[in-house]
Structure formats: structure tokens, C-alpha cells
Design a protein around this motif. Structure first.
Motif, short mmCIF file in Angstrom:
data_model
loop_
_atom_site.label_atom_id
_atom_site.label_comp_id
_atom_site.label_asym_id
_atom_site.label_seq_id
_atom_site.Cartn_x
_atom_site.Cartn_y
_atom_site.Cartn_z
N SER A 139 32.30 59.53 30.34
CA SER A 139 30.96 59.70 31.15
C SER A 139 29.76 59.24 30.39
O SER A 139 29.66 59.24 29.11
CB SER A 139 30.69 61.22 31.48
OG SER A 139 30.54 61.87 30.17
N ALA A 141 27.04 60.84 29.98
CA ALA A 141 26.55 61.72 29.02
C ALA A 141 27.11 62.00 27.66
O ALA A 141 26.32 62.08 26.77
CB ALA A 141 26.66 63.27 29.67
N HIS A 175 16.96 63.69 36.15
CA HIS A 175 17.91 64.30 35.54
C HIS A 175 19.33 64.15 36.50
O HIS A 175 20.51 64.28 36.04
CB HIS A 175 17.70 66.04 35.88
CG HIS A 175 16.80 66.48 34.72
ND1 HIS A 175 17.40 66.69 33.47
CD2 HIS A 175 15.48 66.45 34.61
CE1 HIS A 175 16.44 67.02 32.57
NE2 HIS A 175 15.35 66.86 33.42
N CYS A 176 19.43 63.92 37.88
CA CYS A 176 20.67 63.56 38.47
C CYS A 176 21.16 62.24 38.06
O CYS A 176 22.31 62.07 38.08
CB CYS A 176 19.93 63.43 40.17
SG CYS A 176 19.82 65.11 40.90
N GLU A 179 22.99 62.78 35.27
CA GLU A 179 24.27 63.30 35.64
C GLU A 179 25.31 62.32 35.91
O GLU A 179 26.75 62.58 36.44
CB GLU A 179 24.26 64.59 36.52
CG GLU A 179 23.47 65.71 36.11
CD GLU A 179 23.50 66.85 37.06
OE1 GLU A 179 24.45 67.00 37.90
OE2 GLU A 179 22.34 67.39 37.16
#
Length: 236
Positions: A139, A141, A175-176, A179
Motif C-alpha cells: 500500500s 501508506a 487525505h482520501c 488512503e
């Protein structure tokens, strides 16, 4: 046939950059087995990329990171100074190679491992062409957290200041992106249209002075890291 843009059914134009001729041939065969993708140019060295881009106008460049003379990171950074530069997908044979993070910083829209499945390689080209990021299976992140460390405190603080330039709605979109949500997923979460999301992203990238959504995600992660550094450690 997948549409490369709304109302546009032309094939996605791809350029291959790799010093390994066999690797280029393999990637070409994979991509051109898809009817909506066309390989329009190849280069065996980073020093030949800019001229080839000017001559062939690719939509997406698959960029090997490890090349002699001029590496893929330097070329990716140089491409960002072009008017309407092509999207860049960095390629590497080693997961979490530090060059990958440098490539993202230079403006790549993502990266893939060279052993990516053929169908995933084709889809990655489509995904990047439509403005989303593409990454290897880990991912975004997780990758960013590995990249952001104590040696980047100044950059983290700067990221916090840059995000302060965004409106509350733009910050939600940022912020989306962090993600790893697609434009469609962001639109569903925020209750707006994909066109509105794209408009917000355009404003966000302009305010933050970054070329792609990957860099938006990097800034959000760095800002979060900066906030964490400001919180005192609990007393024992």
C-alpha cells in the motif's frame, strides 16, 4: 476498447525506456496484446528520452530506474519541466529500492516491479493515464511510512505548512488520496461527482506545487509525521 479520455477512443500511447532490449520486447508484446494500448516509441538510455517524447508524444512512459549514462530518476524529473508531460511509471526489480522513492519525488505517478503480471501491467497504464496512482502490491501508506524518517523533519514541517493552504474540502480530498482511493471512490465518500474531485485535485496540486497525486499523498504523510513529532512522549 477502453476510452483514454471522455469521448476519446484512441489507443493510449506508451513509450518504453529500458537498456535491456529483451525486456523492452517482452513489455511491448504484453502491452500491444491490449487493443487500447499502443507502444509508439522506445529508448535504451535516459539521455534519449526527451527527444523521443518530443517526436512521439506518448501519454505514458514506462521508465526503467537503473540505466547507464542517465538514470530513470533524473529523466523523470526532467520530464516534469515539459509542457503537458507524459505520466511516468517507474520500473524496478527490487521492492522498496530507495530509487523508487526518489522516482516518486521526481514526479513519477507510481512504480511497478518488473515481474508484474501482464494484465496488471496493462491496467496500470490505463490507471495512470486516467490520473490515478499505480503502485506495486504494498500500500502507498506503508511505502511512504518507510520513506519518511527522522532525516526528513524539515520536509515534514514544510508539508504541514503547505497543507494549511488548502480549504477544508481540499484537505478532505488530499487525505482520501493518501488512503489510495480512486477518484470514483473519493466522489462516493464525499458525495460529489468525479468531475468535482478532479477539480479539487487540480487546485490541490497547484497550491502544493506538485505534479501528481502521489506527491499529494507524500505531503499528507509527512505532515502527519510532523504532527506526531510535536506530541511529547508520555512520561514513564
Amino acid at each position: 476498447m477502453t476510452q483514454s479520455d471522455a469521448g476519446d477512443t484512441r489507443p493510449i500511447r506508451v513509450m518504453l525506456v529500458d537498456d535491456d532490449a529483451m525486456a523492452r520486447n517482452g513489455v511491448r508484446m504484453i502491452l500491444e496484446s491490449a487493443r487500447d494500448i499502443r507502444v509508439v516509441a522506445e529508448a535504451s538510455d535516459g539521455g534519449k528520452v526527451i527527444d523521443a517524447v518530443h517526436a512521439h508524444h506518448p501519454d505514458v512512459v514506462l521508465m526503467d530506474l537503473h540505466m547507464p549514462t542517465v538514470n530513470g530518476i533524473a529523466v523523470t524529473a526532467r520530464l516534469q519541466r515539459e509542457i503537458n508531460p507524459p505520466k511516468v511509471i517507474a520500473l524496478t526489480s527490487i521492492d522498496l529500492d530507495s530509487y523508487v522513492f526518489d522516482a516518486l519525488e521526481a514526479g513519477a505517478s507510481g512504480f511497478l516491479l518488473k515481474d508484474v503480471a501482464p494484465v496488471d501491467l496493462q491496467q496500470a497504464v490505463r490507471t495512470v493515464h486516467h490520473g490515478d496512482a499505480v503502485l506495486s502490491p504494498r500500500s502507498i501508506a506503508h511505502l511512504i511510512r518507510q520513506f519518511v524518517d527522522a532525516g526528513h523533519r524539515e520536509q515534514n514541517s514544510r508539508a504541514l505548512g503547505l497543507l494549511a493552504l488548502l480549504t477544508p474540502r481540499e484537505l478532505e480530498v488530499a487525505h482520501c488520496v493518501h488512503e489510495d482511493l480512486s477518484n470514483q471512490q473519493i466522489a462516493r465518500r464525499l458525495g460529489c461527482s468525479e468531475a468535482t474531485v478532479k477539480t479539487h485535485l487540480s487546485h490541490i496540486m497547484a497550491k502544493l506545487d506538485v505534479p501528481s497525486r502521489v506527491q499529494v499523498a507524500l505531503l499528507v504523510e509527512r505532515a502527519a509525521s510532523s504532527r506526531s513529532a510535536m506530541v511529547p512522549a508520555p512520561m514513564g
